[in-house]
Design a protein around this motif. Structure first.
Motif, PDB file in Angstrom:
ATOM      1  N   ASP A  81      34.562  41.824  43.093  1.00 35.88           N
ATOM      2  CA  ASP A  81      34.631  41.952  44.545  1.00 35.88           C
ATOM      3  C   ASP A  81      35.736  41.069  45.132  1.00 35.88           C
ATOM      4  N   LEU A  82      35.882  39.858  44.615  1.00 32.29           N
ATOM      5  CA  LEU A  82      36.968  38.993  45.068  1.00 32.29           C
ATOM      6  C   LEU A  82      38.313  39.644  44.760  1.00 32.29           C
ATOM      7  N   ALA A  83      38.477  40.121  43.534  1.00 32.63           N
ATOM      8  CA  ALA A  83      39.733  40.751  43.133  1.00 32.63           C
ATOM      9  C   ALA A  83      40.040  41.974  43.994  1.00 32.63           C
ATOM     10  N   GLY A  84      39.029  42.796  44.213  1.00 35.96           N
ATOM     11  CA  GLY A  84      39.227  43.989  45.033  1.00 35.96           C
ATOM     12  C   GLY A  84      39.641  43.655  46.452  1.00 35.96           C
ATOM     13  N   SER A  85      39.065  42.601  46.993  1.00 37.71           N
ATOM     14  CA  SER A  85      39.433  42.191  48.351  1.00 37.71           C
ATOM     15  C   SER A  85      40.868  41.668  48.388  1.00 37.71           C
ATOM     16  N   LEU A  86      41.220  40.817  47.443  1.00 34.28           N
ATOM     17  CA  LEU A  86      42.592  40.299  47.397  1.00 34.28           C
ATOM     18  C   LEU A  86      43.589  41.440  47.202  1.00 34.28           C
ATOM     19  N   HIS A  87      43.234  42.397  46.386  1.00 31.64           N
ATOM     20  CA  HIS A  87      44.080  43.575  46.169  1.00 31.64           C
ATOM     21  C   HIS A  87      44.273  44.305  47.492  1.00 31.64           C
ATOM     22  N   ARG A  88      43.189  44.512  48.198  1.00 27.77           N
ATOM     23  CA  ARG A  88      43.255  45.221  49.484  1.00 27.77           C
ATOM     24  C   ARG A  88      44.103  44.460  50.498  1.00 27.77           C
ATOM     25  N   PHE A  89      44.124  43.127  50.404  1.00 30.18           N
ATOM     26  CA  PHE A  89      44.907  42.310  51.334  1.00 30.18           C
ATOM     27  C   PHE A  89      46.382  42.252  50.939  1.00 30.18           C
TER      28      PHE A  89
END
Length: 127
Positions: A81-89
């Motif tokens: 979830d952290l990785a996915g959020s950073l990716h989205r940002f």
């Protein structure tokens, strides 16, 4: 929701329903209220992070996701979830580092797929 006591299950389910209905501010308030009682539950930090991400509150989202990782350092989903959020940002290098962590813990197809998409986006076909 095994991590949250039965007495708070209704509040959890209400926050999920609010998020699903697009009542994001109410859902965020619900997650925060549950976190006052259960600050050691990664699933609540993750849910708050997703809600904050959907609200466009990226800095607060990242803080919540990092808190989930701190609370549950062996939980591949928290890193995902952290990785996915950073990716989205658009923070691809940080996302790649976060994706690599759950890959060491889990061979989950979703993690591999998301990490692969990030690497293609970065033009990294060798990793």
């Amino acid at each position: 929701m095994a991590e949250v006591s039965d007495s708070h299950r209704a509040a959890f389910e209400r926050a999920v329903a609010q998020h699903d209905a697009g009542a994001l501010l109410e859902a965020a308030a619900g997650w925060r209220a549950l976190l006052e009682i259960h600050p050691d539950q990664a699933v609540l930090w993750q849910r708050l992070g997703v809600t904050l991400r959907d609200l466009g509150e990226y800095e607060l989202c990242e803080q919540a996701m990092r808190r989930a990782v701190a609370v549950a350092p062996d939980d591949a989903t928290a890193y995902h979830d952290l990785a996915g959020s950073l990716h989205r940002f658009g923070r691809w290098d940080e996302a790649a580092a976060a994706y690599r962590n759950p890959l060491a813990r889990s061979a989950g197809q979703a993690i591999r797929k998301d990490f692969g998409q990030l690497l293609v986006g970065m033009g990294d076909f060798e990793a």
